[in-house]
Design an enzyme around this catalytic site. Sequence first.
Site, short mmCIF file in Angstrom:
data_model
loop_
_atom_site.label_atom_id
_atom_site.label_comp_id
_atom_site.label_asym_id
_atom_site.label_seq_id
_atom_site.Cartn_x
_atom_site.Cartn_y
_atom_site.Cartn_z
N ARG A 1 15.97 -8.27 -4.16
CA ARG A 1 14.86 -9.22 -4.28
C ARG A 1 15.25 -10.42 -3.23
O ARG A 1 14.24 -10.78 -2.56
CB ARG A 1 14.71 -9.79 -5.55
CG ARG A 1 13.85 -10.87 -5.66
CD ARG A 1 13.03 -11.12 -7.01
NE ARG A 1 14.18 -11.24 -8.17
CZ ARG A 1 14.82 -12.30 -8.45
NH1 ARG A 1 14.76 -13.34 -7.66
NH2 ARG A 1 15.64 -12.42 -9.19
N TYR B 1 -10.25 -13.61 3.77
CA TYR B 1 -10.12 -12.55 3.18
C TYR B 1 -10.57 -13.03 1.68
O TYR B 1 -9.90 -14.20 1.15
CB TYR B 1 -8.79 -12.00 3.40
CG TYR B 1 -8.38 -10.83 2.49
CD1 TYR B 1 -9.19 -9.61 2.86
CD2 TYR B 1 -7.64 -11.07 1.30
CE1 TYR B 1 -8.69 -8.42 1.70
CE2 TYR B 1 -7.43 -9.87 0.37
CZ TYR B 1 -8.00 -8.67 0.69
OH TYR B 1 -7.57 -7.59 -0.03
N ASP C 1 -3.80 -15.63 9.69
CA ASP C 1 -3.89 -14.09 9.10
C ASP C 1 -4.17 -13.38 10.33
O ASP C 1 -5.24 -13.33 10.84
CB ASP C 1 -4.42 -13.94 7.69
CG ASP C 1 -4.48 -12.64 7.39
OD1 ASP C 1 -4.19 -11.63 8.04
OD2 ASP C 1 -4.83 -12.32 5.91
N LYS D 1 -2.38 -2.62 6.57
CA LYS D 1 -3.48 -2.31 7.33
C LYS D 1 -2.89 -1.65 8.71
O LYS D 1 -2.08 -0.58 8.68
CB LYS D 1 -4.12 -3.46 7.78
CG LYS D 1 -4.56 -4.34 6.49
CD LYS D 1 -5.64 -3.64 5.61
CE LYS D 1 -5.83 -4.03 4.23
NZ LYS D 1 -5.99 -5.57 4.04
C1 LIG Z 1 -6.16 -6.64 3.24
C2 LIG Z 1 -5.84 -8.06 3.41
C3 LIG Z 1 -4.96 -8.83 2.85
C4 LIG Z 1 -4.59 -8.69 1.69
O1 LIG Z 1 -3.58 -7.75 1.71
P1 LIG Z 1 -2.83 -6.67 0.57
O2 LIG Z 1 -1.94 -5.90 1.40
O3 LIG Z 1 -3.95 -5.74 0.21
O4 LIG Z 1 -2.25 -7.60 -0.39
C5 LIG Z 1 -4.90 -10.36 3.65
N1 LIG Z 1 -5.96 -10.48 4.73
C6 LIG Z 1 -6.51 -9.48 5.36
C7 LIG Z 1 -7.20 -10.04 6.38
C8 LIG Z 1 -6.59 -8.10 4.76
O5 LIG Z 1 -7.34 -7.39 5.47
#
Ligand SMILES: *Cc1c(COP(=O)(O)O)cnc(C)c1O
Length: 404
Positions: free
Chosen positions: A69, A122, A194, A219
Site C-alpha cells: 500500500r 467529469y 485532469d 482511458k
Molecule cells: C474516467 C475519468 C475519470 C475517473 O477515472 P476512473 O478511472 O474511472 O476512476 C476522471 N476524469 C476523467 C476526465 C475521466 O474520463
Amino acid sequence: MSVDSTEASGLSSALHAQTRAVHSATPADTTGSHPLSTPIHQSSAFSFDSADALAEAMAGPDGAASYSRRGNPTVRALERALAGLEGGAAALATASGMGAVSAVLLSLLRPGDHVVAQRCLYGGTHSVLADLAERFGIEVDRVSGARAAELAAVLRPRTRLLLVETVANPTCEVADLPALFGLARRHGVLCVVDNSLASPLLCRPIEHGADIVLHSTTKYLAGHSDVIGGAAVFADRELYGSVWRRAVELGSTAAPFAAWLTLRGIQTLPLRMRQHCENAAVLARRLALRPEVEAVRWPWLPGHPSYAVARRLLAGGGGMLSFDLAGGRAAGREFVEGVRLARIALSLGGVETLVTHPASTSHRELDAQALRVAGVGAGTVRMSVGLEHVEDLWRDVEQALEGL
Ligand SMILES: *Cc1c(COP(=O)(O)O)cnc(C)c1O
C-alpha cells in the site's frame, strides 16, 4: 525543457515520447540478466534482514518497498514512466482515476478554502467537490476555462486551488492552460488539471505551469479496456510527498497487476494515439456533412469554440468526439442502438470504438437547463473513436444514420 538524464523516469528528457513510452518499463534490479518486461511484484509485504533496515524503508516515499500500500516495485516502475512522460518530478499511481482526484483534493484542501473549478468537469470529480463544499465548508466557484478574465473575477485571498480538464467530455472544450495557470500562479493558487482525454502525447500541462496532472489511466494510457487505474503527476517533489502520505492513509494506491497492465499499455500509446486522432478526424469531417447531424464537436474541427486554443495547445485532435442529431432524444437512442461495430459502453480511450447517449445514461438526472450547462443536448451522441479501420467505422456510422 531542460535536458537532464537524472530525471524521475531514469530516461533522458531529450528522448522523443515514442522512445520514452517503449522504454518506460524499467526492469527491477536482478543479478546480471534483466527482464525486458517489468516483473509483477505480486507481494503484499517485503522482508528485511534487520529491524533498522525496515525502519529506514518506512521513512518516506523513497525508501525500499516495505508494504505494497506504501509502495511496490511494479507500481513504482509505472510511477517513473508517468513522471517521465508528463515531465514531472514524481508520480503517484492510484487504484482509479477517482482515487487520484480524491487523494489530491482531500490532501490539499482545508475547511474555508476556496476552489475555482471548470464547469464541465467529469461527473465524479464534480461530486467530490460538491461533497467537500457541503461537509467541509469548502467554497467553489465555476468558470468555463476559456478565458483568464473569468478566473480573475472570482479569485479571493483564500483561493487555494484551480481545477480544470485539458479536454472536457463530451463537449471537447479545451481549457486555455497557459493563460489560466499564468494568472493562478501569480496569486499562489495551485494548478491542478485532469489530462485523461489528451494524454501526455497530446499535451504536457506541467510545461504550461501545472502543479499536478491527474489521470484516469483507465482511458488512453492503459488503452485496452482491461484495467481501472489513475495517477497524479507532480511538478514538485514536496507536494508529491504530502499527497503520497494521504493516499497511503486513504488506501487509494495502485496494485501491482493493474500497474503492470498500464505499463504494458503505455508502450503502444504513441501509435494508438496517432491512429485515434486520424480516425476521429475522418469521422468528424464526414459527420459534419450529414443532414442528420446538427453539430459536431472535435477540438481540431474548424468552428469548434476551442479550435484556436486546441491547435495551439494540443499535438492532435484526440480520439473523442460528440455530435448532435437533428432528431433529438429518439434519434440519439436509435443511433447508439443502430451501430453494429461500435459498442454502447461507458469509458473511453480503448482500442474499440464506444458510443453513449449521455441524455439517457451518464446525464439522465439532469433537467433541460442543467443539460445545456453541461453542453449536452437531447440528441447528443458521444463517441470514443477506436483503432478499427476507419472505412469500416464510417460504414457503421453511415448505416446507423440511414436507419434513423
Ligand atoms: C474516467 C475519468 C475519470 C475517473 O477515472 P476512473 O478511472 O474511472 O476512476 C476522471 N476524469 C476523467 C476526465 C475521466 O474520463
